[in-house]
Design a protein around this motif. Structure first.
Motif, short mmCIF file in Angstrom:
data_model
loop_
_atom_site.label_atom_id
_atom_site.label_comp_id
_atom_site.label_asym_id
_atom_site.label_seq_id
_atom_site.Cartn_x
_atom_site.Cartn_y
_atom_site.Cartn_z
N SER A 135 -18.28 -15.10 5.25
CA SER A 135 -19.31 -15.64 4.37
C SER A 135 -19.08 -17.10 4.03
O SER A 135 -20.03 -17.88 3.93
CB SER A 135 -19.39 -14.81 3.09
N HIS A 183 -20.85 -19.72 5.94
CA HIS A 183 -22.30 -19.78 5.85
C HIS A 183 -22.79 -20.18 4.46
O HIS A 183 -23.97 -20.01 4.15
CB HIS A 183 -22.89 -18.41 6.23
N GLY A 189 -29.58 -16.36 3.33
CA GLY A 189 -28.93 -15.06 3.23
C GLY A 189 -27.58 -15.09 2.54
O GLY A 189 -27.05 -14.05 2.19
N ARG A 247 -24.95 -15.61 -0.45
CA ARG A 247 -24.91 -15.52 -1.90
C ARG A 247 -23.65 -16.24 -2.38
O ARG A 247 -22.63 -16.23 -1.69
CB ARG A 247 -24.88 -14.06 -2.36
N THR A 262 -21.54 -11.56 2.55
CA THR A 262 -22.86 -11.47 3.19
C THR A 262 -22.78 -11.53 4.71
O THR A 262 -23.67 -11.04 5.39
CB THR A 262 -23.77 -12.60 2.72
N HIS A 263 -21.76 -12.16 5.24
CA HIS A 263 -21.61 -12.37 6.68
C HIS A 263 -20.26 -11.80 7.14
O HIS A 263 -19.22 -12.25 6.65
CB HIS A 263 -21.67 -13.86 7.01
N ASN A 293 -29.10 -3.17 5.09
CA ASN A 293 -30.35 -3.22 4.33
C ASN A 293 -30.13 -3.75 2.92
O ASN A 293 -31.07 -3.80 2.14
CB ASN A 293 -30.99 -1.83 4.27
N HIS A 334 -26.04 -9.80 5.26
CA HIS A 334 -27.09 -10.59 5.90
C HIS A 334 -26.88 -10.69 7.41
O HIS A 334 -27.84 -10.72 8.17
CB HIS A 334 -27.13 -11.99 5.29
N ALA A 335 -25.61 -10.75 7.83
CA ALA A 335 -25.31 -10.90 9.25
C ALA A 335 -24.04 -10.13 9.59
O ALA A 335 -23.09 -10.11 8.82
CB ALA A 335 -25.13 -12.38 9.60
#
Length: 92
Positions: free
Chosen positions: A27, A30, A35, A37, A42-43, A74, A78-79
């Motif tokens: 994360s 990114h 996407g 946070r 998230t990644h 969901n 995000h990735a």
């Protein structure tokens, strides 16, 4: 390891009984992108090695991992980058 990463690890262990599993939170790479946070998680990148993938196509392996992690994909994730290997493939 954060809460989301722990859930990913637990679900993959339960579903695939991997010989090797690595869950990497990427994360921080990114930050500021769509996407992402501020609190992260998230990644992700996962490396999963299991005999369950013997005779299974690369696409089906990816789909299986994504099905196992559908709630996370969901929600907070995000990735997700996936490397899904058999024990024999992991040796080489």
């Amino acid at each position: 390891m954060g809460n989301v990463a722990s859930k990913i690890e637990a679900k993959l262990k339960a579903a695939l009984a991997p010989d090797y599993l690595e869950v990497i939170d990427e994360s921080f790479l990114h930050a500021g992108h769509g996407g992402a946070r501020p609190e992260g998680e998230t990644h992700f990148r996962v490396i999963v090695v299991t005999a369950a993938f013997e005779g299974v196509s690369r696409l089906e392996r990816q789909r299986h991992v994504m099905d196992v992690l559908s709630d996370e994909l969901n929600g907070p994730v995000h990735a997700l980058a996936i490397r899904a290997r058999t024990p024999e493939e992991h040796k080489s």
